[in-house]
Write a protein that holds these residues in place. Structure first.
Motif, PDB file in Angstrom:
ATOM      1  N   THR A  91      55.016   2.605   4.586  1.00  0.00           N
ATOM      2  CA  THR A  91      55.413   3.805   5.307  1.00  0.00           C
ATOM      3  C   THR A  91      54.184   4.611   5.704  1.00  0.00           C
ATOM      4  O   THR A  91      53.269   4.748   4.897  1.00  0.00           O
ATOM      5  N   GLY A  99      48.776   4.722   9.025  1.00  0.00           N
ATOM      6  CA  GLY A  99      49.766   4.647  10.087  1.00  0.00           C
ATOM      7  C   GLY A  99      49.447   5.573  11.251  1.00  0.00           C
ATOM      8  O   GLY A  99      50.226   5.673  12.202  1.00  0.00           O
ATOM      9  N   LYS A 105      47.298   1.070  11.430  1.00  0.00           N
ATOM     10  CA  LYS A 105      48.444   0.652  12.239  1.00  0.00           C
ATOM     11  C   LYS A 105      48.505  -0.870  12.338  1.00  0.00           C
ATOM     12  O   LYS A 105      49.588  -1.462  12.372  1.00  0.00           O
ATOM     13  N   LEU A 108      50.178  -2.100   9.157  1.00  0.00           N
ATOM     14  CA  LEU A 108      51.621  -1.891   9.226  1.00  0.00           C
ATOM     15  C   LEU A 108      52.286  -2.844  10.208  1.00  0.00           C
ATOM     16  O   LEU A 108      53.422  -3.289   9.993  1.00  0.00           O
ATOM     17  N   ASP A 117      58.874  -2.487  14.684  1.00  0.00           N
ATOM     18  CA  ASP A 117      58.085  -1.788  13.676  1.00  0.00           C
ATOM     19  C   ASP A 117      59.032  -1.249  12.611  1.00  0.00           C
ATOM     20  O   ASP A 117      60.031  -0.590  12.928  1.00  0.00           O
ATOM     21  N   THR A 119      59.148   1.258   9.627  1.00  0.00           N
ATOM     22  CA  THR A 119      58.393   2.354   9.003  1.00  0.00           C
ATOM     23  C   THR A 119      59.080   2.874   7.746  1.00  0.00           C
ATOM     24  O   THR A 119      58.787   3.965   7.272  1.00  0.00           O
TER      25      THR A 119
END
Length: 770
Positions: A91, A99, A105, A108, A117, A119
C-alpha cells in the motif's frame, strides 16, 4: 563574540533544535508519592520497571508485525513496546514516499493483477530469513491474503524491494514461512479456485477448483525471489491454511494444515446452508506433508514441467513420486508448528480443546512402511492418526497458535475462546501454567520462538479485541498486543499496547543485535534496485535537459540536489503539456538528515534519505505556479527550503525586466554581515577544537557529522568568494546577499558541529558512569 554565539544558538533553539533548560524547581517525589497519586501497586511498578527503556536506551528485540488491512509491516521494540516504523509494502505510504516516487511505484507495479494496480493489501504472516534454522537478520517476507502475493523487505534499509504474484492462486492465508536456510518461502492457498483465469461454475468445484502450495525459490545473493525456479504443488480443493518447514531430522519437509476438507460450497442464495455449516461437519481435517527436497530433485532431473513461468507438480505426479501425504488433524486448525529440534509438529484446532502433538519419526516410519489407512478422493495417501500422533493435551477452549520457549519441551498456545495463554510441556503432555489476557487472542509470539534456538524471556499475545482496555476512540477500536514475562515458572502480564493500524495477525521477533541496518546510502543510490541511480547528481552539476519527439511531445529532466536548507534548482520552468521528471539526490552525509519534496496539486511527496536519489514524473497539463518545499524539518532554515515550478502557457513570451529585490543593501549592511560571519567562524572553531580534542574517530556517527560539516564549510567558502567578488565591484546588493548565504552555510555547519559535540559529551558521560 558572546553576542554572535548567542545569536547562533538562539537561531538553532528558536526553531526547536535546542534543548530546553531543566527546571531547578522540579518537585522531588518518592515512589510512594507516585503510587498514591496514580493508584498504582508494587506489582504495577515491577511491570513498569521490566518494560521501561531509559531515554537514549535501546530495546533487546525488534518485532515485525503484520499490518493487516493497512498492507504494511509495523516495527516495534521489546520490551518497551515503542513503535519505531511502518514499512510500506503493498500500500502507498506517504511518509516514506512509498508509492509516490518513480522508484517505489515500480515495486508496487510488480504486484499488478490482471493488469490492474492493487493499492490494498491484507498482510498476515511475516517471516525472517534464516541460516541453519536461526534468524540471520537479512530479509523479511510478508504475504497478502487478499491478493496472493509475497513481498521481500531488505533489512539493510527496511525497504520493500520485490513483490511477486502467485500465477495459480486466487487467495492465500498461509504465507510466508521459510525453510531453515531460506532456500524457499512457503505460500499456501486459502480458498480453492481454478488454476486458469476462465469462468468455472461452482458445480464443477470438485473437479476443477484446486488448492496449492508454492515453494518460492529465494536467491540470497540477489536478495530476490526467483520465479523461474519456484515450485507449486497442486493440492485438492481444501482450504489450506498455515505452514511450517521442518528442521533438523525433518529438514526437507513441509507441513501445511487445512480446513473445510468437506469441500463444501455454501450459498443461502441457492437455498443451501452457509459455508460455516458445511465446513465443520467432519471430526478431523488434513495436515498436508510435502517433501520439498525431493520435489527440488525432480526439478533438477528435468521431470517437472513448467506452467505460467514456474514448475508445477500435479497431484497425480506428487502422489506417484511420493512427495505428498495427508494426516488427520483436529478440525478447523489454525496453525502447524515444528518444534525447535524438528522432532515434533503441534497442531491445534479452533473447534477442539486439545493440542495434538505429532512425531516426525512416526510419520517417516509410516511412509517407509507404506502404512496408510487409505486415500482421499484425489488419490493422496492418508497416514493413520494413531500412527503419527505422539500425544493430545487439553489446553483450553479454542486453541490456535503455538510458540516455543528456550526451556526444552515447553510451548505456549493461544486460547481464543477462553482468552488465555497456556504454557505446557509437549514431551510429557502436561499443562504447566495459564494466564488470562484481554481479549480473544489470535497469534502469539515468543522471542525467536520459530527457530532452532528460541530465546524465551518474553511472549506477546496478539489480541483481536481491546474493548475497554484503552481510551475510547470511536467505534473502530485498536488491536491489543500484550507483553508477558515468561522468564520464570509463572507468566506475568506486563503491558498493553494499542495497535492502531489495520488488524495485525502475526508477529515475529528477533534479537536486535542481529540487525545491521544502514544509516545512510552511498551517494546517488537507488534504494529499490540497490544500485547507483542513473539520475544521480553531484553538487555543482545540477542541470535541466529538454527533448522533444517528432510529434512535438516534450520531456524535461531536472537533475537536482537537496541539502540543508536548499533545493537545487529553486526555479523550474517548463511549458504546458511537458512531461516533467524531477530527480533529486540528497547530498547529506549525516544520518537522519532526510529531506522531503512536496508540490502543490501534483500528488508528489518524496522522502529523500541521505545519499538517496529519487524521482517523480508527471505531466504539467495546466499552466500555472506550483510551489514546492521540503517536508522534513531539517535545519534552522527549513521553511526557506522552497522553490517554484513555473508552467508557462504554450507560446508564452517573457516580459522584459528583472526580478526586483524587496530590500536594497549598502556597504554598511555588507560590512555588518561580514563581521557576523567572522565571529560565527570563531564559534565554529571552538566547537571544532572540542571535537578534535576528543577521539571522535572512534564514533562513526560523529565522523559522518564532521564530514557533513566540512562540506557545509566548503559551500560557505564558495559563497564567501562570490560575496567578496561582488564587493570588489561595489555591488553591495549581491555581495550582501552572498555574505548572507555564506553565513547560512556556517549556521548549518554549526548545527552539525553542535550535534557532534553533544554526541561526544553524552558518550563520554556514559563511559564515566560505567
Amino acid at each position: 563574540m558572546k553576542k554572535i554565539k548567542k545569536r547562533v544558538l538562539a537561531l538553532l533553539m528558536g526553531v526547536g533544535l535546542g534543548l530546553g533548560a531543566a527546571s531547578s524547581a522540579v518537585a522531588q517525589q518518592s515512589l510512594e508519592d507516585v503510587m498514591k497519586a496514580r493508584g498504582l501497586t508494587q506489582k504495577d511498578l515491577l511491570a513498569a520497571a521490566k518494560t521501561y527503556t531509559p531515554t537514549g536506551g535501546r530495546d533487546e528485540y525488534l518485532a515485525f508485525s503484520s499490518g493487516g488491512q493497512s498492507g504494511h509491516v509495523i516495527v516495534y521494540g521489546i520490551p518497551s513496546m515503542r513503535i519505531l516504523k511502518y514499512i510500506g509494502v503493498f500500500t502507498p505510504e506517504p511518509w516514506q514516499g512509498y508509492g509516490y516516487d518513480d522508484e517505489s511505484k515500480a515495486v508496487l507495479a510488480q504486484g499488478r493483477i490482471l493488469g490492474k494496480d492493487i493499492t490494498f493489501g491484507d498482510t498476515h504472516h511475516p517471516a525472517l530469513s534464516e541460516t541453519n534454522g536461526d534468524f540471520d537478520g537479512k530479509y523479511l517476507f510478508i504475504n497478502d491474503k487478499a491478493n496472493p502475493r509475497v513481498a521481500v523487505i531488505d533489512l539493510h534499509d527496511f525497504e520493500t524491494k520485490q513483490i511477486v504474484v502467485n500465477p495459480f492462486f486466487r487467495s492465500e492465508h498461509g504465507g510466508a514461512f521459510v525453510t531453515p536456510n531460506t532456500e524457499y518461502i512457503m505460500e499456501a492457498t486459502q480458498y480453492a479456485a481454478p488454476y486458469t483465469e476462465d469462468f468455472v461454475p461452482l458445480e464443477e468445484f470438485n473437479e476443477k477448483y484446486r488448492g496449492g502450495l508454492t515453494y518460492w525459490k529465494f536467491d540470497k545473493k540477489k536478495g530476490r525471489i526467483d520465479l523461474a525456479n519456484s515450485i507449486t504443488i497442486e493440492l485438492p480443493p481444501y482450504s489450506q491454511d498455515l505452514s511450517d518447514a521442518g528442521k533438523g531430522p525433518s529438514m526437507g519437509w513441509g507441513f501445511t494444515n487445512s480446513f473445510c476438507t468437506e469441500r463444501y460450497v455454501g450459498g443461502i442464495e441457492r437455498g443451501r446452508p452457509p459455508f460455516e455449516a458445511g465446513c465443520s461437519q467432519k471430526d478431523t481435517d488434513f495436515m498436508h506433508v510435502t517433501n520439498w527436497k525431493k520435489a527440488e530433485e525432480l526439478v533438477k532431473a528435468g521431470k517437472v514441467k513448467k506452467s505460467k513461468g514456474m514448475y508445477l507438480i500435479s497431484i497425480e505426479q506428487a502422489v506417484k513420486e511420493e512427495i505428498l501425504f495427508l494426516i488427520p488433524e483436529p478440525k478447523s486448525p489454525h496453525g502447524v508448528d515444528v518444534s525447535p529440534d524438528g522432532k515434533f509438529i503441534i497442531v491445534a484446532g479452533k473447534l477442539d480443546s486439545h493440542a495434538w502433538v505429532y512425531s516426525f519419526d512416526k510419520i517417516q516410519k509410516a511412509i517407509a512402511a507404506k502404512k496408510f489407512e487409505g486415500k482421499d478422493a484425489y488419490g493422496i495417501p492418508i497416514i493413520k492418526m494413531k500412527d503419527a500422533l505422539h500425544s493430545q493435551v487439553q489446553v483450553g477452549l479454542g486453541p490456535l497458535h503455538n510458540q516455543y520457549d528456550a526451556k526444552q519441551c515447553v510451548v505456549y498456545t493461544s486460547i481464543y475462546v477462553d482468552s488465555k495463554i497456556t504454557k505446557w510441556n509437549y514431551c510429557e503432555g502436561k499443562v504447566l501454567d495459564q494466564i488470562n489476557i484481554h481479549y480473544n487472542v489470535g497469534h502469539l509470539v515468543s522471542m525467536e520462538g520459530e527457530t532452532v534456538s528460541p530465546d524465551g524471556k518474553y511472549l506477546i499475545a496478539l489480541n483481536k479485541l481491546s474493548i475497554d482496555r484503552f481510551n475510547p476512540v470511536g467505534p473502530l477500536h485498536p488491536q491489543n498486543h500484550q507483553l508477558i514475562d515468561i522468564s520464570g515458572d509463572k507468566m506475568q502480564l506486563l503491558y498493553d499496547m494499542p495497535i492502531p493500524l489495520g488488524e495485525p495477525h502475526y508477529v515475529t521477533a528477533i534479537k536486535a543485535d542481529k540487525l545491521k541496518p544502514a544509516i545512510r546510502y552511498k551517494s546517488g543510490w537507488d534504494s529499490r534496485t540497490d544500485k547507483r541511480s542513473q539520475w544521480r547528481t553531484r553538487a555543482g552539476r545540477e542541470k535541466t535537459e529538454r527533448s522533444c519527439d517528432t510529434d512535438g511531445k516534450c520531456t524535461v529532466h531536472i537533475y537536482g540536489t537537496v541539502i540543508r536548507s536548499h533545493i537545487t534548482p529553486e526555479i523550474i520552468e517548463v511549458t504546458e503539456g511537458d512531461t516533467v521528471s524531477i530527480h533529486l539526490t540528497n547530498l547529506e552525509r549525516a544520518q537522519d538528515e532526510t529531506h522531503g519534496f512536496a508540490m502543490y496539486s501534483q500528488s508528489v511527496n518524496l522522502s529523500i534519505e541521505p545519499g538517496k536519489t529519487v524521482s517523480t514524473t508527471f505531466v504539467a497539463d495546466k499552466a500555472g505556479v506550483y510551489p514546492y518545499y521540503c517536508t522534513e524539518f531539517c535545519s534552522a532554515l527549513h521553511l526557506e527550503m522552497q522553490g517554484y515550478l513555473l508552467v508557462k502557457p504554450k507560446g508564452y513570451k517573457a516580459k522584459a525586466g528583472a526580478i526586483q529585490e524587496g530590500q536594497q543593501y549598502t556597504k554598511a549592511d555588507y560590512d555588518k554581515q561580514v563581521k557576523t560571519n567572522v565571529d560565527t567562524q570563531a564559534v565554529i572553531n571552538s566547537v571544532v577544537g572540542f571535537i578534535t580534542s576528543h577521539n571522535y574517530k572512534d564514533f562513526p556517527e560523529v565522523v559522518a557529522l564532521v564530514e557533513d560539516a566540512t562540506e557545509q564549510l566548503g559551500f560557505a567558502d564558495g559563497a564567501k568568494k562570490k560575496s567578496e567578488g561582488y564587493a570588489a565591484k561595489k555591488d553591495y546588493q549581491n555581495s550582501t546577499l552572498w555574505a548572507g548565504q555564506w553565513w547560512q552555510y556556517q549556521v548549518k555547519a554549526a548545527d552539525i558541529g553542535l550535534r557532534a559535540k553533544t554526541y561526544l559529551e553524552e558518550h563520554d558521560a556514559k563511559k564515566v558512569a560505567k
